[in-house]
Structures are given as structure tokens and as C-alpha cells.
Design an enzyme around this catalytic site. Structure first.
Site, PDB file in Angstrom:
ATOM      1  N   ASP A 161      -2.115   5.484  -5.429  1.00  0.00           N
ATOM      2  CA  ASP A 161      -2.328   4.658  -4.250  1.00  0.00           C
ATOM      3  C   ASP A 161      -2.618   3.195  -4.588  1.00  0.00           C
ATOM      4  O   ASP A 161      -3.731   2.843  -4.991  1.00  0.00           O
ATOM      5  CB  ASP A 161      -3.499   5.258  -3.454  1.00  0.00           C
ATOM      6  CG  ASP A 161      -3.677   4.563  -2.123  1.00  0.00           C
ATOM      7  OD1 ASP A 161      -4.546   4.986  -1.344  1.00  0.00           O
ATOM      8  OD2 ASP A 161      -2.939   3.591  -1.859  1.00  0.00           O
ATOM      9  N   ASP A 213       0.815  -1.212   0.000  1.00  0.00           N
ATOM     10  CA  ASP A 213       0.000   0.000   0.000  1.00  0.00           C
ATOM     11  C   ASP A 213       0.855   1.271   0.000  1.00  0.00           C
ATOM     12  O   ASP A 213       1.439   1.640   1.030  1.00  0.00           O
ATOM     13  CB  ASP A 213      -0.902  -0.050   1.249  1.00  0.00           C
ATOM     14  CG  ASP A 213      -1.705   1.221   1.426  1.00  0.00           C
ATOM     15  OD1 ASP A 213      -2.116   1.508   2.568  1.00  0.00           O
ATOM     16  OD2 ASP A 213      -1.911   1.943   0.432  1.00  0.00           O
TER      17      ASP A 213
HETATM   18  C1  LIG Z   1      -5.692  -2.746  -4.451  1.00  0.00           C
HETATM   19  O1  LIG Z   1      -6.100  -3.518  -3.338  1.00  0.00           O
HETATM   20  C2  LIG Z   1      -6.681  -2.690  -2.380  1.00  0.00           C
HETATM   21  C3  LIG Z   1      -7.070  -3.506  -1.129  1.00  0.00           C
HETATM   22  C4  LIG Z   1      -8.516  -3.206  -0.777  1.00  0.00           C
HETATM   23  C5  LIG Z   1      -8.645  -1.812  -0.125  1.00  0.00           C
HETATM   24  C6  LIG Z   1     -10.054  -1.630   0.433  1.00  0.00           C
HETATM   25  O2  LIG Z   1     -10.911  -1.533  -0.716  1.00  0.00           O
HETATM   26  C7  LIG Z   1     -10.484  -2.808   1.310  1.00  0.00           C
HETATM   27  C8  LIG Z   1     -11.492  -3.610   0.808  1.00  0.00           C
HETATM   28  C9  LIG Z   1     -11.951  -4.711   1.565  1.00  0.00           C
HETATM   29  C10 LIG Z   1     -11.412  -4.989   2.832  1.00  0.00           C
HETATM   30  C11 LIG Z   1     -10.402  -4.156   3.328  1.00  0.00           C
HETATM   31  C12 LIG Z   1      -9.912  -3.085   2.590  1.00  0.00           C
HETATM   32  C13 LIG Z   1      -8.833  -2.323   3.208  1.00  0.00           C
HETATM   33  C14 LIG Z   1      -9.111  -1.454   4.269  1.00  0.00           C
HETATM   34  C15 LIG Z   1      -8.058  -0.754   4.885  1.00  0.00           C
HETATM   35  C16 LIG Z   1      -6.740  -0.968   4.486  1.00  0.00           C
HETATM   36  C17 LIG Z   1      -6.463  -1.837   3.420  1.00  0.00           C
HETATM   37  C18 LIG Z   1      -7.496  -2.525   2.795  1.00  0.00           C
HETATM   38  C19 LIG Z   1     -10.233  -0.306   1.221  1.00  0.00           C
HETATM   39  C20 LIG Z   1     -11.687  -0.084   1.610  1.00  0.00           C
HETATM   40  C21 LIG Z   1     -11.817   1.221   2.422  1.00  0.00           C
HETATM   41  C22 LIG Z   1     -11.249   2.409   1.642  1.00  0.00           C
HETATM   42  N1  LIG Z   1      -9.887   2.065   1.292  1.00  0.00           N
HETATM   43  C23 LIG Z   1      -8.824   2.679   1.928  1.00  0.00           C
HETATM   44  O3  LIG Z   1      -8.935   3.589   2.723  1.00  0.00           O
HETATM   45  C24 LIG Z   1      -7.420   2.185   1.607  1.00  0.00           C
HETATM   46  C25 LIG Z   1      -6.570   3.249   0.902  1.00  0.00           C
HETATM   47  C26 LIG Z   1      -5.202   2.642   1.033  1.00  0.00           C
HETATM   48  N2  LIG Z   1      -4.162   3.649   0.918  1.00  0.00           N
HETATM   49  C27 LIG Z   1      -5.175   1.948   2.394  1.00  0.00           C
HETATM   50  O4  LIG Z   1      -4.353   2.676   3.276  1.00  0.00           O
HETATM   51  C28 LIG Z   1      -6.617   1.903   2.867  1.00  0.00           C
HETATM   52  C29 LIG Z   1      -9.769   0.887   0.400  1.00  0.00           C
END
Ligand SMILES: COCCCC[C@@](O)(c1ccccc1-c1ccccc1)[C@@H]1CCCN(C(=O)[C@H]2C[C@@H](N)[C@@H](O)C2)C1
Length: 338
Positions: A224, A38
Site C-alpha cells: 500500500d 495510493d
Molecule cells: C505514503 O504517504 C502516505 C500519505 C499519508 C497517509 C496517512 O498517514 C495520512 C497522514 C496525514 C494526513 C492524511 C493522511 C491520509 C488519510 C487518508 C487518505 C490518504 C492520506 C493516513 C493516515 C490514516 C491511516 N492511513 C490510511 O488509512 C491510508 C491507507 C491508504 N491506502 C489510504 O487509502 C488511506 C494513512
């Protein structure tokens, strides 16, 4: 696998074009974890063996067990991180972390409480922040900084490939120390980061079709790898969605699938080049019970000043443009992904 310039590429898994993650190990003997690499954060955390049994999200993922690692070093400092949605709390530990075949002694967080939302939907266990040190909570030296100080990399860069088609293997690839020509064509276009310390660029405009509709006065674009989608200021995104005839429902913006082929390209002006996303790049086709659902992979997100207003270019952008993150020159390079 053969090691080119001292590192081996890390293959990534692509879950439904929305979650991309790869495997690392922590401890001796190795305990394996799937993590999101990330660039939008700078800490490493994985679920802890000592997480509360009430934390479902913790219990359904791989958990680090310090008592089973002979290289574990106790720390115990409290840790908590807040995301756009979701939060993680726990404590710090130190152990040998292996990424792309490179071992580092790393301070990381053992998560003892993970918010059910969104982590019960996570197909990965934790997050490995690839951001700059000054973005790291508790002033912890990030993994990539420890790797750079070992001088094993040919170049102080890392690159990310995200596949667009979930069925294609591998779902993506992280390269430490260089790029992988198998996944891009043509040359890289480089843009300096706005200010060293974040993976963000100055964007000069966002166009829909031939008309520049947003950010004409300049704005910030965060590149990001940990975001699934593209986010922009809520007002701009809602105008953009109206332009393409998308409706907002509880799970995001949707369009009628048979209008998809008529949708305009959305272009991001970065470093004098236009990075265009066609409708197939920004529409997620999902066949669900009620039939084909076409989700637009844009979200409105208002980040308060001074950081905002910002556009966050996430996985759907990176899947189209192979991305090199260059810590030596504080710049980001894009090439057309294949
Ligand atoms: C490409 O793969 C991306 C992984 C999925 C990210 C994500 O879609 C997710 C989906 C399902 C479960 C958990 C998480 C997730 C949640 C937190 C951290 C990492 C993954 C996040 C959903 C919420 C908003 N978002 C971010 O703020 C993210 C923005 C990023 N910079 C992080 O710090 C948080 C993306």
C-alpha cells in the site's frame, strides 16, 4: 523532461518519511494539485472550491474551481469515502487530468467536507487511487485504467520509489509504463497477486531475527503506497513490540533511541524470498523538544474478516524495496532500492 516510452517520471515529495505525494493537474487551464498515489484505493479526489468554509482541512489546501475550467463536465453524483481514519464527502465532476504528462478525461470527486483529522496534517491536497477498478467507489474507471486504454505505455505497469532520507532529492518517483533503474539494483522478484482486483499478496510468515513469529499458516499482505507505516493484526504487533522492547504511547510505539542499534531485523516471507527490514528501516528518528524520539513504524490494525486479518506494507517497506505494480500480469515486483 525527456519522455521515455511516452511518459515522464513524476517526482514525489517526501515529507518526514511519512507522507509521499506528487503533482497532477486538473482542468484547462491547468489547476495544480499534490496527490498521494495510493494503491490502497481507486478513486481520485481533490478539495473543491465549493467546500464549506468550516472545513479547515479543505480551506488550507488547493481547491478545484470548475468555473475556471473550459473542459469541465458537470456530473453532481454524491461521493463519500471512509479511510482507516478520516473521511471525505463531496460530489463527482469530470475534467481533463494530466498525470506524468498523459492527459485523460477523468471522473473525480470534488471534496466539500474533509474530516479535520487527519487532513489538517496533510501536506498534500488529495488522493489519486492506483487500485483496481473493482475497488473504485461509484464504479468510476480509475485514472490508470484510462491511461492503459490509450496504449501509450510501453508496459501496463507503474513503479514507485520512496526515498528514505527526507533531505534526499527527489523524495521519490512514480513511473508510468516501466521502472527507473536509477533507483534500484539487482533484478526484480515477482509475486502474483492473491486475486486480481487488489494489490495484495499471500505472505508465508513474519520473522523477528531468526524466529518466525507470525503468519506461519499464511496470511494476506497488502502493498500500500498510501500507508505511511506497516500495520499488522493488533495482537501480533503488540507481541512484536514487546519483543523489541517498544512502549505504546498516544502517538504510537516508541523505543529508547540508544537501544536502536541492538534491535533485530523483521523479515517478511513473500514469494519464496525474505524481505528484511533493519532497525534503521523501521525506526523513525525524530529530534523533538524533549530530545531524540525513536518511533517504531509499525501499527496494530485489525481488519475484520473476510478481508482481514492482513498485514499492510506501506512506505517504510517500499522505501527499502523498489516496487513495480504490474496490471498486465497481475503481479508485484520488488527490487532492492538504492
Ligand atoms: C505514503 O504517504 C502516505 C500519505 C499519508 C497517509 C496517512 O498517514 C495520512 C497522514 C496525514 C494526513 C492524511 C493522511 C491520509 C488519510 C487518508 C487518505 C490518504 C492520506 C493516513 C493516515 C490514516 C491511516 N492511513 C490510511 O488509512 C491510508 C491507507 C491508504 N491506502 C489510504 O487509502 C488511506 C494513512
Amino acid at each position: 523532461a525527456d519522455t521515455n516510452n511516452g511518459t515522464v517520471p513524476t517526482p514525489l515529495t517526501n515529507y518526514l518519511d511519512t507522507q509521499y505525494f506528487g503533482e497532477i493537474s486538473i482542468g484547462s487551464p491547468a489547476q495544480m494539485f499534490n496527490v498521494v498515489f495510493d494503491t490502497g484505493s481507486a478513486n481520485l479526489w481533490v478539495p473543491s472550491q465549493s467546500c464549506s468554509p468550516f472545513s479547515t482541512a479543505c480551506f488550507t489546501h488547493n481547491r478545484y474551481d470548475a468555473s475556471k475550467s473550459r473542459t469541465y463536465i458537470e456530473n453532481g453524483t454524491g461521493f463519500s469515502i471512509q479511510y482507516a481514519s478520516g473521511n471525505v464527502r463531496g460530489f463527482l465532476s469530470e475534467d481533463v487530468v494530466v498525470v506524468g504528462g498523459i492527459p485523460v478525461v477523468q471522473v473525480f470527486a470534488e471534496a466539500t467536507a474533509l474530516s479535520a483529522m487527519p487532513f489538517i496534517f496533510a501536506k498534500f491536497d488529495g488522493v489519486l487511487g492506483m487500485g483496481y477498478p473493482n475497488a473504485a467507489i461509484d464504479g468510476i474507471t480509475p485514472v490508470f485504467d484510462h491511461i492503459m486504454s490509450q496504449h501509450v505505455l510501453k508496459e501496463e505497469v507503474f513503479s514507485i520509489y520512496y526515498s528514505r532520507d527526507p533531505k534526499r532529492s527527489p523524495g521519490g518517483e512514480l513511473v508510468l509504463g516501466g521502472t527507473d533503474p536509477n533507483y534500484y539494483t539487482g533484478s526484480f522478484n515477482y509475486i502474483n497477486t492473491r486475486q486480481t482486483g487488489k494489490w495484495e499478496l499471500t505472505m508465508k510468515g513474519v520473522s523477528v531475527g531468526r524466529e518466525m513469529m507470525f503468519c506461519a499458516e499464511g496470511c494476506t499482505a497488502v502493498i500500500d503506497t498510501g500507508s505511511s507505516y506497516i500495520t499488522g493484526p493488533a495482537s501480533s504487533v503488540s507481541v512484536l513490540m514487546k519483543t523489541i522492547g517498544a512502549q505504546l504511547d498516544e502517538s504510537g510505539y516508541k523505543v529508547n533511541c540508544d537501544t536502536v542499534k541492538t534491535l533485530p531485523s523483521v523479515k517478511f516471507l513473500l514469494g519464496g524470498q525474505e524481505y528484511s527490514l533493519t532497525q534503521e528501516d523501521y525506526i523513525l528518528w525524530q529530534s523533538q523538544i524533549e530530545g531524540e524520539v525513536c518511533t517504531v513504524t509499525f501499527r496494530g490494525l485489525d481488519v475484520p474478516p473476510p478481508t482481514g486479518p492482513i498485514w499492510i506494507l506501506g512506505a517504510n517497506f517500499i522505501a527499502r524495496y523498489y516496487t513495480e505494480f504490474d496490471r498486465r500480469n497481475n503481479r508485484i515486483g520488488f527490487a532492492t532500492a538504492v
